[in-house]
Design a protein around this motif. Structure first.
Motif, PDB file in Angstrom:
ATOM      1  N   VAL A 378       1.260  30.712 -86.540  1.00 58.87           N
ATOM      2  CA  VAL A 378       0.607  29.546 -85.956  1.00 58.87           C
ATOM      3  C   VAL A 378       0.963  29.351 -84.493  1.00 58.87           C
ATOM      4  O   VAL A 378       0.101  29.027 -83.669  1.00 58.87           O
ATOM      5  N   PHE A 379       2.218  29.571 -84.137  1.00 59.20           N
ATOM      6  CA  PHE A 379       2.656  29.306 -82.768  1.00 59.20           C
ATOM      7  C   PHE A 379       3.358  30.540 -82.223  1.00 59.20           C
ATOM      8  O   PHE A 379       3.412  31.599 -82.861  1.00 59.20           O
ATOM      9  N   GLU A 380       3.907  30.388 -81.041  1.00 58.48           N
ATOM     10  CA  GLU A 380       4.484  31.515 -80.316  1.00 58.48           C
ATOM     11  C   GLU A 380       5.609  32.194 -81.095  1.00 58.48           C
ATOM     12  O   GLU A 380       6.426  31.540 -81.730  1.00 58.48           O
ATOM     13  N   ASP A 381       5.631  33.534 -81.046  1.00 51.20           N
ATOM     14  CA  ASP A 381       6.701  34.289 -81.687  1.00 51.20           C
ATOM     15  C   ASP A 381       8.028  33.986 -81.003  1.00 51.20           C
ATOM     16  O   ASP A 381       8.073  33.487 -79.878  1.00 51.20           O
ATOM     17  N   ALA A 382       9.119  34.303 -81.685  1.00 51.97           N
ATOM     18  CA  ALA A 382      10.445  33.995 -81.145  1.00 51.97           C
ATOM     19  C   ALA A 382      11.394  35.164 -81.389  1.00 51.97           C
ATOM     20  O   ALA A 382      11.347  35.798 -82.451  1.00 51.97           O
ATOM     21  N   THR A 383      12.250  35.416 -80.403  1.00 51.06           N
ATOM     22  CA  THR A 383      13.322  36.404 -80.539  1.00 51.06           C
ATOM     23  C   THR A 383      14.649  35.709 -80.249  1.00 51.06           C
ATOM     24  O   THR A 383      14.782  35.023 -79.232  1.00 51.06           O
ATOM     25  N   THR A 384      15.592  35.854 -81.153  1.00 56.72           N
ATOM     26  CA  THR A 384      16.905  35.226 -80.989  1.00 56.72           C
ATOM     27  C   THR A 384      17.993  36.285 -81.103  1.00 56.72           C
ATOM     28  O   THR A 384      17.783  37.359 -81.675  1.00 56.72           O
ATOM     29  N   TRP A 385      19.174  35.974 -80.563  1.00 48.26           N
ATOM     30  CA  TRP A 385      20.287  36.921 -80.596  1.00 48.26           C
ATOM     31  C   TRP A 385      21.610  36.170 -80.707  1.00 48.26           C
ATOM     32  O   TRP A 385      21.685  34.972 -80.430  1.00 48.26           O
ATOM     33  N   VAL A 386      22.642  36.906 -81.109  1.00 48.59           N
ATOM     34  CA  VAL A 386      23.976  36.322 -81.201  1.00 48.59           C
ATOM     35  C   VAL A 386      25.007  37.409 -80.930  1.00 48.59           C
ATOM     36  O   VAL A 386      24.809  38.585 -81.279  1.00 48.59           O
ATOM     37  N   LEU A 387      26.099  37.032 -80.278  1.00 53.50           N
ATOM     38  CA  LEU A 387      27.219  37.933 -80.019  1.00 53.50           C
ATOM     39  C   LEU A 387      28.500  37.119 -80.120  1.00 53.50           C
ATOM     40  O   LEU A 387      28.616  36.068 -79.487  1.00 53.50           O
ATOM     41  N   SER A 388      29.442  37.594 -80.908  1.00 51.54           N
ATOM     42  CA  SER A 388      30.706  36.868 -81.043  1.00 51.54           C
ATOM     43  C   SER A 388      31.846  37.851 -81.227  1.00 51.54           C
ATOM     44  O   SER A 388      31.652  39.006 -81.622  1.00 51.54           O
ATOM     45  N   GLY A 389      33.054  37.378 -80.922  1.00 53.79           N
ATOM     46  CA  GLY A 389      34.225  38.228 -81.071  1.00 53.79           C
ATOM     47  C   GLY A 389      35.483  37.407 -81.243  1.00 53.79           C
ATOM     48  O   GLY A 389      35.548  36.222 -80.867  1.00 53.79           O
ATOM     49  N   ALA A 390      36.477  38.017 -81.847  1.00 51.56           N
ATOM     50  CA  ALA A 390      37.780  37.383 -82.013  1.00 51.56           C
ATOM     51  C   ALA A 390      38.854  38.419 -81.707  1.00 51.56           C
ATOM     52  O   ALA A 390      38.667  39.620 -81.947  1.00 51.56           O
ATOM     53  N   TYR A 391      39.989  37.952 -81.157  1.00 53.56           N
ATOM     54  CA  TYR A 391      41.078  38.857 -80.803  1.00 53.56           C
ATOM     55  C   TYR A 391      42.387  38.218 -81.239  1.00 53.56           C
ATOM     56  O   TYR A 391      42.734  37.114 -80.810  1.00 53.56           O
ATOM     57  N   ALA A 392      43.107  38.912 -82.118  1.00 49.70           N
ATOM     58  CA  ALA A 392      44.370  38.407 -82.650  1.00 49.70           C
ATOM     59  C   ALA A 392      45.539  39.004 -81.887  1.00 49.70           C
ATOM     60  O   ALA A 392      45.684  40.230 -81.812  1.00 49.70           O
ATOM     61  N   LEU A 393      46.388  38.147 -81.300  1.00 51.64           N
ATOM     62  CA  LEU A 393      47.582  38.581 -80.594  1.00 51.64           C
ATOM     63  C   LEU A 393      48.731  38.762 -81.574  1.00 51.64           C
ATOM     64  O   LEU A 393      48.727  38.222 -82.688  1.00 51.64           O
ATOM     65  N   GLU A 394      49.731  39.514 -81.185  1.00 49.35           N
ATOM     66  CA  GLU A 394      50.877  39.748 -82.065  1.00 49.35           C
ATOM     67  C   GLU A 394      51.627  38.459 -82.379  1.00 49.35           C
ATOM     68  O   GLU A 394      52.284  38.349 -83.417  1.00 49.35           O
ATOM     69  N   SER A 395      51.523  37.476 -81.508  1.00 48.65           N
ATOM     70  CA  SER A 395      52.198  36.194 -81.717  1.00 48.65           C
ATOM     71  C   SER A 395      51.547  35.358 -82.810  1.00 48.65           C
ATOM     72  O   SER A 395      52.111  34.348 -83.240  1.00 48.65           O
ATOM     73  N   GLY A 396      50.352  35.758 -83.253  1.00 44.99           N
ATOM     74  CA  GLY A 396      49.608  34.979 -84.220  1.00 44.99           C
ATOM     75  C   GLY A 396      48.521  34.136 -83.606  1.00 44.99           C
ATOM     76  O   GLY A 396      47.665  33.595 -84.319  1.00 44.99           O
TER      77      GLY A 396
END
Length: 614
Positions: A378-396
């Motif tokens: 019915v209406f305009e097409d859509a393109t979506t995206w996502v990017l995520s990350g996590a980094y664990a240090l030795e200290s916790g």
């Protein structure tokens, strides 16, 4: 896509597809089930999320889903009485948050789902994902997702019941049986809330009654093959009051009226099947999902809304079987359609394609990336995206960050009109882009943890009403930014402390403040083991400040609502291994809590109950 076609497709797939996440033995305490196309380890998840477990719900005496959400950072819950509760995440509108029940959309057709009296006895956990989730869930997941996951039962046979009386009554029961090859669970609840007079005139109480039945089953007839279903039916009848736009004060706006009432009927269901290949390296899954809701007002003709979707995905473990893989790739395709009786000559459909990568590396870095394209009819097409990350240090200490986009399709009312409004078929979907960054810090030798997150979101093409009672996409950008703080601390073996705080700045393109999005929300809570370990006492203090709403009377201006603070307390005592006595008091000090101009919040109310486990 017809219901018959979907049923045939799912029935055929049942001979080909395999185990669900729960049946594979994932530990629900360590993963975010809804975090992507496959469950994500909580410590590897780069996005901002909260999980409220069934155990926490029980200990704190929380009896409805909406009350469980009030304690979470980044989540604003506003109510007009006991029958109309809206949820907003990070300043997004209510229809920008997608609410799921066991992964199925709670709202049929379009628009937002109105929370009212969803009982918690059979809730396994509630997952709240903040930020755009459209890559995984499509439209209406622009600001976030709430997934209410029901309890499917542990190994063996179990029965639980709850009876509570106070301002009304609740009677709930759930029964489950689970073995090595699958399980069956059944639950039902009858909740009657006698309510209160929302107008504050101490007149007729506006009551609500909800009855819900839920049946779930899954079976693995052979190794690597599982299929199952979930079916939920809920009915509700509630009273509400009228409004007087000629009023000159908040006290005169809501008019005590015993006549108006509404009936709601909800049906959600899904069939699913999965199949493992290549020694578990390749997993296929097929889901058919259906939502049908019906609502009428004061005996008038009901409005019917419907959503139906057929979803297929396959996941390939790049380095090991999917259940053990540190790197995996998922392809997803969905054929969906929805309709509403408000505009019977129109319906909408879309075909969507998505790709997701999940990776975990030896240096402590985890990454999740995805992209989706919606081909709308019915209406305009859509393109979506996502990017995520996590980094664990030795200290916790754990660092986490994410960025992405979301989309919200125009509603039927906005496109085609009704109820005195003229539709605009040229509307474009609302589009949200977002980023956040945060740090999780353990303390007190790991007995405590604090997570601090900063977020920034920008909404384009926000749909608004015009002076001519129509709709248009606003020019400019609506901005939302803020800080979320979430912390917990096992101070002693008997005492657990918790805290949550949100600072939010949400503005329209012209710089005016967005309504019903408090600038400050603070929760402080404590749970102490008591009665020689046979029970517990819990208390929660909630403070709300900087909340604005439009006065639909007098000058019709947007004004700041009064700040308020409420205190809730609850206690449990195990009489024996079967029966537990419960008690709780909402709004202990009878504070005047107002989320919307003219609507008085619930006064002090006490309840006593009995839980039993067999």
């Amino acid at each position: 896509m017809t219901t018959r076609k979907a049923l045939l497709a799912s029935a055929a797939a049942a001979a080909l597809f395999s185990q669900s996440a729960t049946a594979q033995g994932f530990d629900l305490g360590e993963i975010v089930v809804s975090g992507g196309f496959n469950p994500v380890d909580a410590q590897s998840y780069g996005r901002s999320a909260s999980v409220v477990t069934g155990e926490e719900i029980e200990t704190r005496g929380i009896t409805t889903v909406q009350d469980a959400l009030r304690a979470l950072p980044g989540v604003s819950v506003s109510s007009q009485g006991n029958s109309l509760t809206q949820v907003r995440i990070r300043g997004g509108e209510a229809n920008h948050t997608l609410i799921l029940i066991d992964g199925v959309e709670a709202a049929g057709g379009d628009g937002s789902y109105i929370l009212s009296g969803l009982e918690t006895l059979n809730v396994e956990r509630i997952e709240v994902l903040r930020g755009p989730q459209s890559v995984f869930y499509g439209s209406n997941a622009s600001a976030g997702v709430i997934n209410i996951i029901t309890d499917k039962g542990a190994e063996g046979t179990e029965a639980r019941t709850r009876v509570e009386v106070g301002a009304g009554h609740t009677a709930s029961a759930t029964v489950s049986a689970r073995g090595a090859r699958g399980g069956l669970s059944f639950s039902l609840s009858d909740t009657y809330d006698e309510g209160w007079d929302f107008s504050g005139a101490e007149g007729e109480k506006d009551s609500s009654r909800r009855q819900t039945v839920l049946l779930s089953a899954d079976v693995a007839p052979v190794e690597g093959l599982t299929f199952g279903f979930d079916l939920r039916s809920s009915t509700q009848e509630y009273d509400y009051d009228g409004n007087d736009s000629s009023a000159t004060s908040p006290g005169g706006y809501v008019v005590d009226d015993p006549a108006p009432f509404s009936d709601r009927d909800e049906i959600t269901g899904r069939l699913f099947a999965e199949y493992e290949m290549l020694d578990g390296r390749l997993v296929h899954r097929l889901d058919w999902q259906l939502t049908e809701n019906e609502q009428s007002f004061s005996g008038g003709a009901p409005t019917e809304t419907r959503s139906e979707a057929l979803k297929y995905r396959f996941t390939y473990g790049l380095d090991a079987p999917v259940s053990e893989a540190r790197q995996m790739l998922t392809f997803f395709v969905e054929d969906s359609e929805d309709s509403s009786s408000t505009n019977p000559d129109f319906d909408r459909s879309a075909v969507s394609y998505a790709l997701e990568y999940q990776g975990s590396f030896d240096n402590g870095l985890t990454v999740q990336a995805g992209v989706r394209h919606d081909d709308n009819s019915v209406f305009e097409d859509a393109t979506t995206w996502v990017l995520s990350g996590a980094y664990a240090l030795e200290s916790g200490v754990r660092l986490h960050a994410s960025a992405g986009t979301g989309v919200v399709n125009p509603s039927y009312l906005e496109l085609y009109g009704g109820f005195g409004f003229t539709g605009n078929p040229n509307l474009e979907p609302e589009r949200n882009r977002s980023w956040d960054i945060g740090v999780e810090v353990p303390f007190a030798q790991g007995r405590g943890v604090v997570d601090l997150t900063y977020f920034d979101e920008t909404l384009e093409d926000e749909i608004t009403t015009t002076a001519a009672s129509s709709y248009e996409n606003q020019s400019g950008e609506s901005t939302r930014r803020g800080v979320e703080l979430d912390g917990s601390w096992a101070a002693t073996e008997a005492l657990d402390l918790r805290a949550a705080y949100t600072w939010l700045e949400a503005e329209n393109p012209d710089g005016s403040v967005e309504i019903r999005r408090p600038e400050h929300e603070l929760l402080l809570g404590a749970t102490m083991q008591a009665f020689d370990g046979r029970g517990s006492v819990s208390a929660d203090i909630r403070h709300v400040a900087g909340n604005f709403d439009t006065q639909f009377f007098g000058a019709f201006a947007t004004r700041e609502l009064p700040d308020y603070t409420t205190v809730d307390v609850a206690a449990r005592y195990a009489i024996d291994d079967t029966f537990t006595l419960t008690g709780r008091v909402e709004n202990l000090f009878d504070s005047e809590a107002v989320d919307s101009w003219g609507y008085v919040g619930r006064p002090r109310t006490a309840y006593v109950g009995l839980d039993a486990t067999f």
